[in-house]
Design a protein around this motif. Structure first.
Motif, PDB file in Angstrom:
ATOM      1  N   GLU A  43       4.396  -2.737  -7.343  1.00  0.00           N
ATOM      2  CA  GLU A  43       3.462  -3.727  -6.785  1.00  0.00           C
ATOM      3  C   GLU A  43       2.863  -4.579  -7.892  1.00  0.00           C
ATOM      4  O   GLU A  43       2.581  -4.095  -8.987  1.00  0.00           O
ATOM      5  CB  GLU A  43       2.363  -3.014  -6.003  1.00  0.00           C
TER       6      GLU A  43
ATOM      7  N   LEU B 202       0.811  -1.214   0.000  1.00  0.00           N
ATOM      8  CA  LEU B 202       0.000   0.000   0.000  1.00  0.00           C
ATOM      9  C   LEU B 202       0.847   1.269   0.000  1.00  0.00           C
ATOM     10  O   LEU B 202       0.321   2.366   0.173  1.00  0.00           O
ATOM     11  CB  LEU B 202      -0.954   0.005   1.195  1.00  0.00           C
ATOM     12  N   GLY B 203       2.154   1.128  -0.142  1.00  0.00           N
ATOM     13  CA  GLY B 203       2.990   2.272  -0.462  1.00  0.00           C
ATOM     14  C   GLY B 203       3.547   3.069   0.691  1.00  0.00           C
ATOM     15  O   GLY B 203       4.152   4.119   0.470  1.00  0.00           O
TER      16      GLY B 203
ATOM     17  N   SER C 234      -4.072   0.682  -3.005  1.00  0.00           N
ATOM     18  CA  SER C 234      -3.087   1.762  -2.907  1.00  0.00           C
ATOM     19  C   SER C 234      -3.522   2.971  -3.728  1.00  0.00           C
ATOM     20  O   SER C 234      -3.297   4.121  -3.330  1.00  0.00           O
ATOM     21  CB  SER C 234      -1.705   1.274  -3.350  1.00  0.00           C
TER      22      SER C 234
END
Length: 447
Positions: free
Chosen positions: A201, A183-184, A210
């Motif tokens: 990803e 999710l960064g 994300s």
């Protein structure tokens, strides 16, 4: 998961992220569209899936003897409380899906009419991915998840700050890749320090999530979720199962003007092929997602600039081990270390073993699993300087005290990233007018 590469631009919360398709054949696009819609369907099926589980639990309760039902007379009320929490999560995943429409510029892949979708039961595998993604928001974007982030992200961040001190260099000239970025959050934290950072990803479940958290959540703590609501085992109390968190605990658009944040979607091995592109590759719970970890090591070495750093923290829980129809090369750490040094050419700068870290663990659960991770820092050896031409004795020679002194530096080159349009697998351009941008790629660890 997604096999092909896409580019994504991440903008301000009121701007849309769009993935730009590379070269696809028609068959590839059809497969991508089918996969995308299966992921959308799984998110939307979450509520029905949970309702089915609750209905089964209620039936089991009603089969009890009258005496036992009397002992557990508050149990149906608890199930109703679970249903309320499930509804909250359902509204959240609906928001993820609504904002996913058009996130890929290739309209064939991501354009859909939410009202015309025919919902069908998702597989158990797909529903585990949805539940894991909800828990991932706890890990990456809640205040309560900060303890876990401190275990697995902070050592990487501190190491990068040491190798690229922002008080000595221009941070935005340092290009950092974070494969398997989920999710960064790790990539975001590095970009917030001013580095030019790109997350990568592979999981479509993670890419939709994300995209939402990075682009559609203005402010902080505006969304409530119940990460553990469908976790019926190892609870100390019912309230622990129903516990909620608010996300995000940091504003994803809170980035310095001189920094650049991007995400990429696609297979790490396919997206990143260009040599000597990155100053640093930062891996958290990533290298064990490979079918063949040696492929990852070679790719990391190839894409690093000479003198660039590979910073790795994680275990070796090989994702494809014992998976029917999937190949899996499962090496011990010492084999990986030997290959990285002796065969590929990395230079080891730091190695710490048995670094404790958990992964999307419920802090209130009776069950806690802790990985004893390796924390490893290696460098791609700098290229030797070209030999000097033979000296011309007819030329003046500086006296020793007049020559310009030189000293070797542990830092790789901090030259600006290539100018021009953002390319898949390449560091984003160092444009101060762009605050964030995103491309794509690797597979999330727990999935």
């Amino acid at each position: 998961e997604t096999r092909e590469s896409h580019r994504v631009a991440v903008g301000q919360p009121d701007e849309s992220v769009r993935l730009v398709d590379d070269e696809f054949c028609e068959e590839d696009l059809v497969q991508e569209k089918d996969h995308f819609q299966n992921v959308v369907n799984a998110y939307l099926y979450y509520k029905d899936y949970a309702k089915g589980k609750l209905a089964r639990l209620l039936r089991d309760y009603e089969k009890l003897s009258p005496r036992h039902r009397q002992m557990l007379q508050s149990y149906p009320a608890h199930l109703r409380g679970v249903a309320v929490a499930v509804e909250t999560n359902h509204q959240f995943v609906q928001s993820i899906v609504k904002n996913a429409c058009g996130m890929f510029e290739n309209s064939l892949v991501s354009q859909f009419d939410l009202n015309s979708l025919q919902l069908h039961p998702a597989s158990s595998f797909e529903m585990e991915k949805v539940k894991t993604t909800i828990k991932q928001f706890f890990r990456d974007w809640s205040q309560e998840g900060s303890k876990e982030r401190d275990m697995c992200y902070t050592p990487i961040i501190e190491e990068i700050k040491q190798r690229f001190p922002t008080n000595q260099i221009t941070a935005s000239s340092v290009s950092i890749l974070v494969p398997g970025s989920g999710l960064g959050r790790l990539a975001y934290e590095l970009a917030r320090l001013g580095y030019c950072c790109q997350g990568n990803e592979f999981s479509m479940f993670m890419l939709l999530a994300s995209h939402f958290i990075l682009n559609q959540t203005p402010g902080t703590h505006g969304i409530k979720i119940h990460p553990w609501v469908l976790q019926f085992s190892n609870n100390w109390s019912r309230s622990d199962q129903l516990a909620s968190v608010t996300i995000p605990d940091a504003n994803p658009s809170d980035l310095p003007q001189y920094g650049l944040f991007s995400m990429s979607a696609g297979d790490f091995l396919e997206v990143y092929r260009e040599r000597d592109q990155w100053d640093c590759v930062a891996c958290s719970f990533f290298i064990d997602t490979a079918h063949n970890v040696v492929d990852y090591l070679e790719t990391i070495h190839r894409i690093l600039k000479p003198g660039g750093y590979w910073v790795n923290l994680g275990p070796l829980l090989y994702h494809f081990a014992d998976t029917p129809g999937e190949s899996s090369i499962e090496l011990c750490w010492e084999e990986i270390r030997r290959i990285a040094i002796d065969e590929i050419g990395f230079e080891v700068l730091k190695e710490e073993r048995c670094v404790p870290s958990s992964y999307i663990q419920n802090p209130r659960s009776m069950l806690h699993m802790t990985y004893q991770c390796v924390f490893f820092v290696a460098r791609k050896k700098p290229q030797p300087l070209p030999a000097l031409p033979p000296s011309d004795t007819s030329q003046n020679v500086l006296s020793p005290d007049a020559r310009t002194s030189t000293s070797s530096s542990p830092l790789p080159s901090t030259s600006d990233s290539p100018e021009g349009l953002l390319g898949v697998g390449s560091p984003p351009s160092n444009n101060s007018d762009t605050r964030t941008c995103t491309t794509a790629a690797s597979q999330q660890h727990s999935q």
